[in-house]
Motif scaffolding. Structure first.
Motif, mmCIF file in Angstrom:
data_model
loop_
_atom_site.group_PDB
_atom_site.id
_atom_site.type_symbol
_atom_site.label_atom_id
_atom_site.label_comp_id
_atom_site.label_asym_id
_atom_site.label_seq_id
_atom_site.Cartn_x
_atom_site.Cartn_y
_atom_site.Cartn_z
ATOM 1 N N ALA A 25 0.895 -1.140 -0.024
ATOM 2 C CA ALA A 25 0.032 0.328 0.082
ATOM 3 C C ALA A 25 0.786 1.283 -0.047
ATOM 4 O O ALA A 25 2.068 1.273 0.864
ATOM 5 N N MET A 26 0.473 2.215 -0.840
ATOM 6 C CA MET A 26 1.328 3.442 -0.954
ATOM 7 C C MET A 26 0.422 4.729 -0.881
ATOM 8 O O MET A 26 -0.709 4.507 -1.262
ATOM 9 N N GLY A 27 1.147 5.838 -0.593
ATOM 10 C CA GLY A 27 0.260 7.112 -0.542
ATOM 11 C C GLY A 27 -0.663 7.285 0.343
ATOM 12 O O GLY A 27 -0.472 6.903 1.627
ATOM 13 N N ASP A 28 -1.566 7.913 0.000
ATOM 14 C CA ASP A 28 -2.438 8.417 1.203
ATOM 15 C C ASP A 28 -3.221 7.202 1.764
ATOM 16 O O ASP A 28 -3.868 7.447 2.870
ATOM 17 N N ILE A 29 -3.388 6.094 1.077
ATOM 18 C CA ILE A 29 -4.092 4.924 1.724
ATOM 19 C C ILE A 29 -3.104 4.274 2.908
ATOM 20 O O ILE A 29 -3.926 3.271 3.570
ATOM 21 N N ALA A 30 -2.042 4.419 2.742
ATOM 22 C CA ALA A 30 -1.040 3.608 3.765
ATOM 23 C C ALA A 30 -0.580 4.514 4.854
ATOM 24 O O ALA A 30 -0.435 5.936 4.909
ATOM 25 N N ILE A 31 -0.317 3.957 6.042
ATOM 26 C CA ILE A 31 0.271 4.624 7.077
ATOM 27 C C ILE A 31 1.489 3.680 7.391
ATOM 28 O O ILE A 31 1.481 2.590 8.060
ATOM 29 N N MET A 32 2.678 4.335 7.566
ATOM 30 C CA MET A 32 4.103 3.715 7.705
ATOM 31 C C MET A 32 4.448 4.583 9.003
ATOM 32 O O MET A 32 4.887 5.845 9.049
ATOM 33 N N ARG A 33 4.780 3.895 10.239
ATOM 34 C CA ARG A 33 5.534 4.683 11.217
ATOM 35 C C ARG A 33 6.821 4.247 11.300
ATOM 36 O O ARG A 33 7.345 3.447 11.080
ATOM 37 N N THR A 34 7.710 5.693 11.338
ATOM 38 C CA THR A 34 8.945 5.386 11.469
ATOM 39 C C THR A 34 9.648 6.251 12.675
ATOM 40 O O THR A 34 8.874 7.178 13.258
ATOM 41 N N PRO A 35 10.839 6.366 12.924
ATOM 42 C CA PRO A 35 11.380 7.021 14.065
ATOM 43 C C PRO A 35 11.224 8.575 13.984
ATOM 44 O O PRO A 35 10.692 9.240 14.760
ATOM 45 N N LYS A 36 11.224 8.824 12.626
ATOM 46 C CA LYS A 36 11.039 10.257 12.395
ATOM 47 C C LYS A 36 9.439 10.780 12.213
ATOM 48 O O LYS A 36 9.014 11.947 12.873
ATOM 49 N N PHE A 37 8.563 9.514 11.740
ATOM 50 C CA PHE A 37 7.297 10.046 11.769
ATOM 51 C C PHE A 37 6.473 8.915 12.312
ATOM 52 O O PHE A 37 5.883 8.077 11.766
ATOM 53 N N PRO A 38 6.490 9.076 14.039
ATOM 54 C CA PRO A 38 5.928 7.988 14.649
ATOM 55 C C PRO A 38 4.428 7.739 14.387
ATOM 56 O O PRO A 38 3.454 6.768 14.685
ATOM 57 N N ASN A 39 3.639 8.987 13.908
ATOM 58 C CA ASN A 39 2.050 9.000 13.784
ATOM 59 C C ASN A 39 1.710 8.736 12.166
ATOM 60 O O ASN A 39 0.817 9.092 11.991
ATOM 61 N N GLY A 40 2.980 8.418 11.349
ATOM 62 C CA GLY A 40 2.681 8.164 9.996
ATOM 63 C C GLY A 40 2.998 9.418 9.097
ATOM 64 O O GLY A 40 3.049 10.410 9.831
#
Length: 417
Positions: free
Chosen positions: A293-308
């Motif tokens: 899943a990519m783009g607006d439909i996806a939510i990926m949590r990373t250290p820099k973006f913990p909320n997606g």
């Protein structure tokens, strides 16, 4: 040869297909419409500043030299992950890899009245429909009885994010520069443009400077900005506010939220609030690693973006680039690359010489930010012809404060013949 099905021809889906064009993959791109839509400029279509063809690009034209990409106009109805199969409105298709890039749609938060009576702006056709409504409203105001005038001249935009701010500014410029020339026999100074925001500032995801100046610019243009204001209900004529007050209006434009265009068949545990699909650092679903899943439909949590990551075109494009590179690396038995978004900042425009820019190293506003906003959007547009037409339209509008696109086309009906 591995088969990849790409569901959605937006920024993410189109970029991935372009990256794998004429590569050793069989790609099937499925979308409900036959063109890519440039969403950041929908508001200019709605206010008759641009033609819809200027911000749209036919999918087949882009892949006319492709040997490995097929395009089908259809809606993906259901996914069968255990069978590696998707059901569409034109039949079933098997895949080795599935890319979900269906983007986001308007979120009315369960209010059926807003869903049926307010005007969303998440597609070119919706922007056109809003344009014709606005133009017809201006005409109707000329002959309306006194008790109907107020509702025709009140224009309410719900949501103070970039879409709401940019649309409010564009409408204010139409009121200031266009309507006095088109309607000599009517006083459009009575027209009110109201921007309602549930939070305590406009452009809530941008800096304090951006919020402060966007509000200042809107008020300079005559827009009534109402912060900490939530709407409750709407009947097509009266808009009910949470404090009990009522606004008479026949035009409520909804720019208050989005939700993912979810496809049936996914594991409920993979879906979060707002219909966003949880993915790992490679954009793979947690339950099925051959589904992405990519783009607006996806939510990926990373250290820099913990909320997606933010739901921006730049995020979608760069996620697609990373996924495409990983497909190519897989062919060479190389390790995969994790994705991390490099925040390049954000821009928003309110009107001529009025814009705000949040860049990683600097924040600025005014005419320079406005020129930067125009330059960025010209670069992101697909096709030289589209860029040229948009640039020419903007140059003409810059010197004349006008356009020639205010045409009302009513839906065709044989009963009118």
């Amino acid at each position: 040869m591995k088969r990849i099905i790409v569901a959605g021809g937006g920024f993410a889906g189109l970029k991935l297909a372009r990256m794998l064009d004429n590569r050793d993959f069989e790609i099937l791109l499925i979308d409900k419409i036959n063109h890519h839509q440039f969403q950041p400029l929908f508001y200019q279509v709605a206010t008759a500043a641009l033609e819809p063809s200027n911000i749209s690009f036919p999918l087949r034209r882009h892949f006319k030299h492709s040997k490995n990409i097929r395009i089908r106009l259809a809606e993906v109805l259901k996914i069968f992950p255990d069978q590696n199969k998707v059901k569409t409105s034109i039949g079933d298709f098997q895949y080795d890899y599935l890319i979900i890039a269906t983007g986001a749609d308007t979120n009315f938060f369960g209010n059926k009245n807003f869903e049926s009576l307010a005007y969303p702006m998440k597609s070119t056709s919706q922007a056109l429909y809003l344009r014709y409504h606005l133009l017809q409203n201006f005409e109707d105001a000329l002959s309306a009885p006194p008790d109907k005038i107020e509702s025709l001249l009140n224009y309410v935009i719900v949501g103070g994010g970039p879409t709401g701010v940019e649309l409010a500014g564009a409408l204010a410029e139409v009121k200031k520069h266009v309507l006095p020339k088109d309607f000599h026999d009517f006083d459009f100074t009575r027209m009110k443009i109201m921007l309602l925001e549930g939070g305590d500032k406009t452009l809530g995801n941008m800096s304090e400077m951006a919020s402060e100046y966007s509000k200042k610019y809107l008020e300079e243009l005559g827009v009534l900005v109402m912060l900490n204001t939530r709407v409750k209900d709407y009947d097509g004529v009266q808009l009910l506010i949470d404090d009990g007050s009522v606004i008479k209006t026949k035009t409520v434009i909804w720019a208050a939220g989005v939700k993912g265009n979810l496809i049936e068949g996914l594991n409920p545990g993979d879906v979060e609030k707002g219909n966003r699909i949880k993915v790992n650092r490679f954009n793979q679903l947690l339950s099925f690693p051959n589904i992405y899943a990519m783009g607006d439909i996806a939510i990926m949590r990373t250290p820099k973006f913990p909320n997606g990551h933010p739901q921006l075109a730049n995020v979608a494009i760069n996620q697609a680039k990373n996924v495409a590179k990983n497909f190519l690396r897989q062919q060479k038995n190389q390790s995969l690359i994790e994705y991390e978004y490099m925040d390049k900042g954000a821009l928003a425009t309110v009107g001529k010489h009025r814009a705000v820019a949040d860049l990683p190293s600097i924040k600025f506003h005014g005419a320079i930010a406005w020129y930067a906003w125009m330059g960025l959007h010209l670069v992101l547009l697909m096709g030289f012809k589209n860029r040229l037409f948009v640039f020419v339209n903007w140059v003409i509008a810059y010197f004349t404060n006008n356009s020639t696109l205010r045409l009302i086309f009513k839906p065709f009906s044989k009963r009118n013949l």
